[in-house]
Design a protein around this motif. Structure first.
Motif, PDB file in Angstrom:
ATOM      1  N   LEU A 105     -27.388 -44.982  83.222  1.00 15.71           N
ATOM      2  CA  LEU A 105     -27.304 -46.413  83.764  1.00 15.71           C
ATOM      3  C   LEU A 105     -28.450 -47.075  83.297  1.00 15.71           C
ATOM      4  O   LEU A 105     -28.164 -48.289  82.783  1.00 15.71           O
ATOM      5  CB  LEU A 105     -27.097 -46.326  85.484  1.00 15.71           C
ATOM      6  CG  LEU A 105     -26.963 -47.826  85.965  1.00 15.71           C
ATOM      7  CD1 LEU A 105     -25.817 -48.281  85.560  1.00 15.71           C
ATOM      8  CD2 LEU A 105     -26.967 -47.462  87.623  1.00 15.71           C
ATOM      9  N   LEU A 106     -29.812 -46.701  83.526  1.00 13.05           N
ATOM     10  CA  LEU A 106     -30.722 -47.453  82.994  1.00 13.05           C
ATOM     11  C   LEU A 106     -30.678 -47.580  81.321  1.00 13.05           C
ATOM     12  O   LEU A 106     -31.176 -48.746  81.109  1.00 13.05           O
ATOM     13  CB  LEU A 106     -32.010 -46.473  83.464  1.00 13.05           C
ATOM     14  CG  LEU A 106     -32.622 -46.510  84.752  1.00 13.05           C
ATOM     15  CD1 LEU A 106     -33.824 -45.535  84.952  1.00 13.05           C
ATOM     16  CD2 LEU A 106     -32.669 -47.767  85.374  1.00 13.05           C
ATOM     17  N   GLU A 107     -30.413 -46.621  80.665  1.00 16.41           N
ATOM     18  CA  GLU A 107     -30.062 -46.881  79.265  1.00 16.41           C
ATOM     19  C   GLU A 107     -29.257 -48.106  78.913  1.00 16.41           C
ATOM     20  O   GLU A 107     -29.449 -48.708  78.141  1.00 16.41           O
ATOM     21  CB  GLU A 107     -29.765 -45.625  78.614  1.00 16.41           C
ATOM     22  CG  GLU A 107     -30.979 -44.474  78.595  1.00 16.41           C
ATOM     23  CD  GLU A 107     -30.675 -43.395  77.687  1.00 16.41           C
ATOM     24  OE1 GLU A 107     -29.265 -43.192  77.457  1.00 16.41           O
ATOM     25  OE2 GLU A 107     -31.580 -42.629  77.356  1.00 16.41           O
ATOM     26  N   THR A 108     -28.006 -47.975  79.758  1.00 16.04           N
ATOM     27  CA  THR A 108     -26.930 -49.068  79.673  1.00 16.04           C
ATOM     28  C   THR A 108     -27.710 -50.386  79.887  1.00 16.04           C
ATOM     29  O   THR A 108     -27.438 -51.556  78.955  1.00 16.04           O
ATOM     30  CB  THR A 108     -25.917 -48.661  80.239  1.00 16.04           C
ATOM     31  OG1 THR A 108     -25.152 -47.535  80.004  1.00 16.04           O
ATOM     32  CG2 THR A 108     -24.636 -49.598  80.091  1.00 16.04           C
ATOM     33  N   VAL A 109     -28.212 -50.587  80.932  1.00 19.73           N
ATOM     34  CA  VAL A 109     -28.609 -51.982  81.273  1.00 19.73           C
ATOM     35  C   VAL A 109     -29.741 -52.535  80.561  1.00 19.73           C
ATOM     36  O   VAL A 109     -29.886 -54.018  80.348  1.00 19.73           O
ATOM     37  CB  VAL A 109     -28.773 -52.132  83.107  1.00 19.73           C
ATOM     38  CG1 VAL A 109     -27.614 -51.728  83.844  1.00 19.73           C
ATOM     39  CG2 VAL A 109     -30.048 -51.207  83.304  1.00 19.73           C
ATOM     40  N   THR A 110     -30.507 -51.596  79.900  1.00 19.88           N
ATOM     41  CA  THR A 110     -31.665 -51.821  79.217  1.00 19.88           C
ATOM     42  C   THR A 110     -31.723 -51.973  77.526  1.00 19.88           C
ATOM     43  O   THR A 110     -32.090 -52.696  76.970  1.00 19.88           O
ATOM     44  CB  THR A 110     -32.897 -51.225  79.421  1.00 19.88           C
ATOM     45  OG1 THR A 110     -32.745 -49.875  79.122  1.00 19.88           O
ATOM     46  CG2 THR A 110     -33.288 -51.303  81.037  1.00 19.88           C
ATOM     47  N   GLY A 111     -30.518 -51.118  77.283  1.00 14.98           N
ATOM     48  CA  GLY A 111     -30.333 -50.852  75.748  1.00 14.98           C
ATOM     49  C   GLY A 111     -31.685 -50.064  75.376  1.00 14.98           C
ATOM     50  O   GLY A 111     -31.686 -49.996  74.000  1.00 14.98           O
ATOM     51  N   LYS A 112     -32.362 -49.464  76.111  1.00 12.41           N
ATOM     52  CA  LYS A 112     -33.679 -48.564  75.593  1.00 12.41           C
ATOM     53  C   LYS A 112     -33.294 -47.060  76.247  1.00 12.41           C
ATOM     54  O   LYS A 112     -32.539 -46.642  77.114  1.00 12.41           O
ATOM     55  CB  LYS A 112     -34.746 -49.077  76.296  1.00 12.41           C
ATOM     56  CG  LYS A 112     -35.164 -50.457  76.054  1.00 12.41           C
ATOM     57  CD  LYS A 112     -35.894 -50.600  74.943  1.00 12.41           C
ATOM     58  CE  LYS A 112     -36.488 -52.161  74.690  1.00 12.41           C
ATOM     59  NZ  LYS A 112     -36.766 -52.264  73.264  1.00 12.41           N
ATOM     60  N   ARG A 113     -33.851 -46.243  75.299  1.00 10.82           N
ATOM     61  CA  ARG A 113     -33.736 -44.846  75.604  1.00 10.82           C
ATOM     62  C   ARG A 113     -34.560 -44.687  77.168  1.00 10.82           C
ATOM     63  O   ARG A 113     -35.646 -45.169  77.152  1.00 10.82           O
ATOM     64  CB  ARG A 113     -34.408 -43.940  74.548  1.00 10.82           C
ATOM     65  CG  ARG A 113     -33.652 -43.979  73.228  1.00 10.82           C
ATOM     66  CD  ARG A 113     -32.165 -43.519  73.208  1.00 10.82           C
ATOM     67  NE  ARG A 113     -32.677 -42.097  73.769  1.00 10.82           N
ATOM     68  CZ  ARG A 113     -31.612 -41.038  73.763  1.00 10.82           C
ATOM     69  NH1 ARG A 113     -30.446 -41.347  73.291  1.00 10.82           N
ATOM     70  NH2 ARG A 113     -31.855 -39.818  74.402  1.00 10.82           N
ATOM     71  N   TYR A 114     -34.189 -43.576  77.836  1.00  8.89           N
ATOM     72  CA  TYR A 114     -34.868 -43.238  79.253  1.00  8.89           C
ATOM     73  C   TYR A 114     -36.298 -42.839  79.019  1.00  8.89           C
ATOM     74  O   TYR A 114     -36.964 -43.207  79.667  1.00  8.89           O
ATOM     75  CB  TYR A 114     -34.045 -41.993  79.870  1.00  8.89           C
ATOM     76  CG  TYR A 114     -34.823 -41.789  81.046  1.00  8.89           C
ATOM     77  CD1 TYR A 114     -34.410 -42.363  82.461  1.00  8.89           C
ATOM     78  CD2 TYR A 114     -35.510 -40.635  81.304  1.00  8.89           C
ATOM     79  CE1 TYR A 114     -34.935 -42.191  83.346  1.00  8.89           C
ATOM     80  CE2 TYR A 114     -36.017 -40.266  82.431  1.00  8.89           C
ATOM     81  CZ  TYR A 114     -35.953 -40.846  83.387  1.00  8.89           C
ATOM     82  OH  TYR A 114     -36.459 -40.640  84.573  1.00  8.89           O
TER      83      TYR A 114
END
Length: 117
Positions: free
Chosen positions: A28-37
């Motif tokens: 979810l964090l990757e989806t909302v930010t567009g960055k890798r965890y």
């Protein structure tokens, strides 16, 4: 278990255990930010805006405060992140026990190798 926490300028606190974030939460964090965890984790520890925003957003969600990620705005200098401390009395699963360095487990009649000099 000790928790990490964000302390906001107005004194509100949002706790989060970085060690207990699930794979779904990381995705979810990757989806909302567009960055890798892993990038987000490093950015958080270094005090970067993307990491700080992402993990604060997740901490807020976990505490019941659901705000759209793109609407989250806060003063960077007045929002402090306190990283959880590992309890030194609790061994991690990867910490070897004394038995793992016994002569039997090392395959050596002399025990574990000596450290380099």
């Amino acid at each position: 278990m000790r928790m990490s926490k964000f302390v906001m300028a107005d004194g509100r606190e949002y706790e989060i255990s970085i060690r207990q974030i699930t794979n779904r939460e990381a995705e979810l964090l990757e989806t909302v930010t567009g960055k890798r965890y892993p990038q987000l984790s490093v950015d958080l520890v270094q005090g970067g805006p993307t990491g700080k925003t992402a993990f604060l957003w997740l901490a807020m969600r976990k505490s019941g405060r659901h705000e759209p990620y793109e609407d989250l705005e806060f003063p960077m200098g007045d929002t402090v992140f306190h990283l959880e401390e590992v309890d030194p009395t609790q061994a991690s699963p990867a910490t070897p026990t004394d038995a793992s360095t016994s002569p039997e487990s090392t395959g050596s009649p002399n025990g574990p190798p000596s450290p380099p000099r």
